[in-house]
Design a protein around this motif. Sequence first.
Motif, short mmCIF file in Angstrom:
data_model
loop_
_atom_site.label_atom_id
_atom_site.label_comp_id
_atom_site.label_asym_id
_atom_site.label_seq_id
_atom_site.Cartn_x
_atom_site.Cartn_y
_atom_site.Cartn_z
N THR A 1 48.48 40.10 40.97
CA THR A 1 48.47 39.28 39.81
C THR A 1 48.12 39.80 38.47
O THR A 1 48.30 39.64 37.38
CB THR A 1 48.08 37.94 39.88
N GLY A 2 47.30 41.10 38.74
CA GLY A 2 46.73 41.92 37.69
C GLY A 2 47.46 42.96 37.26
O GLY A 2 47.03 43.80 36.17
N GLY A 3 48.66 42.99 37.64
CA GLY A 3 49.72 44.07 37.22
C GLY A 3 49.60 45.61 37.88
O GLY A 3 49.97 46.40 37.49
N GLY B 1 39.44 39.62 43.19
CA GLY B 1 39.14 40.20 42.04
C GLY B 1 39.88 41.35 42.03
O GLY B 1 40.90 41.71 42.64
N ASN B 2 39.84 42.44 40.94
CA ASN B 2 40.49 43.49 40.68
C ASN B 2 40.03 44.75 41.36
O ASN B 2 39.24 45.41 41.20
CB ASN B 2 40.35 43.84 39.15
N SER B 3 40.50 44.61 42.78
CA SER B 3 40.04 45.60 43.69
C SER B 3 41.22 46.31 44.59
O SER B 3 42.37 45.54 44.58
CB SER B 3 39.13 44.94 44.81
N ALA C 1 43.73 39.61 39.03
CA ALA C 1 43.46 40.19 37.89
C ALA C 1 41.82 40.21 37.67
O ALA C 1 41.12 39.37 38.21
CB ALA C 1 43.94 39.48 36.75
N GLY C 2 41.29 41.27 36.83
CA GLY C 2 40.11 41.25 36.54
C GLY C 2 39.98 42.29 35.31
O GLY C 2 40.95 42.30 34.53
N THR C 3 39.00 42.76 35.07
CA THR C 3 38.46 43.56 34.01
C THR C 3 38.88 45.20 34.36
O THR C 3 38.94 45.40 35.49
CB THR C 3 37.18 43.55 33.50
N GLY C 4 39.20 45.98 33.47
CA GLY C 4 39.36 47.33 33.69
C GLY C 4 40.75 47.79 34.18
O GLY C 4 41.65 46.76 34.13
N THR C 5 41.10 48.87 34.61
CA THR C 5 42.38 49.25 34.93
C THR C 5 42.86 48.53 36.19
O THR C 5 42.06 48.32 37.16
CB THR C 5 42.42 50.91 35.17
#
Length: 183
Positions: free
Chosen positions: A172-174, A86-88, A127-131
């Motif tokens: 992968t979330g930038g 996830g986005n962590s 990638a995930g939600t948020g910054t």
Amino acid sequence: GVQTCALPISDARGGAGGAGYSGANGGAGGDASSTATASTSGDGNSVDVDGNAWYSGAGGALYSGTGGTAGAGGNSTSVSLGTASGNSNVNVRDDARGAGGGSVASGTGSGGAGGTASSTATGSNAAGTGTAQTVTVYSAAIGGAGGYGRGTGEAGGAGGAGTVVSATGSSTGGGTVSVTATQ
């Protein structure tokens, strides 16, 4: 939801080689091998991995040497992997250090070779939600120093090689990715 943190820490240690007396060779130091792996899923569940193999054993010294060889330093191998699906935030530190070769304390003889060091470090998040969250990877591999030789025709031990096999990071979330490798 509840946020979690995966935090494995490994610390491998090898024993010191025995000393050689009155013509006997010094013993080799023990090797150290470490593997640390962690992963999380979901957003905001950080990964912090710390792998260490820098306590390999020193080579045994020579006392009252008569042309023998001091012991080689122990070799160190470390592998660390951190993955967040996830986005962590992901932080991976991997440190391998070869031990020093034994030296000739009295008499004559050659110094022991320094131990080798090998480090592999990998970190990634998705990638995930948020910054977007960051990925930081640090990999170090430092070979051990050769031991001191003593006497005509004798030699000091060769230093051990330090090799960063790979140090990679991806997001992968930038998210920001920082990779540092030292050898």
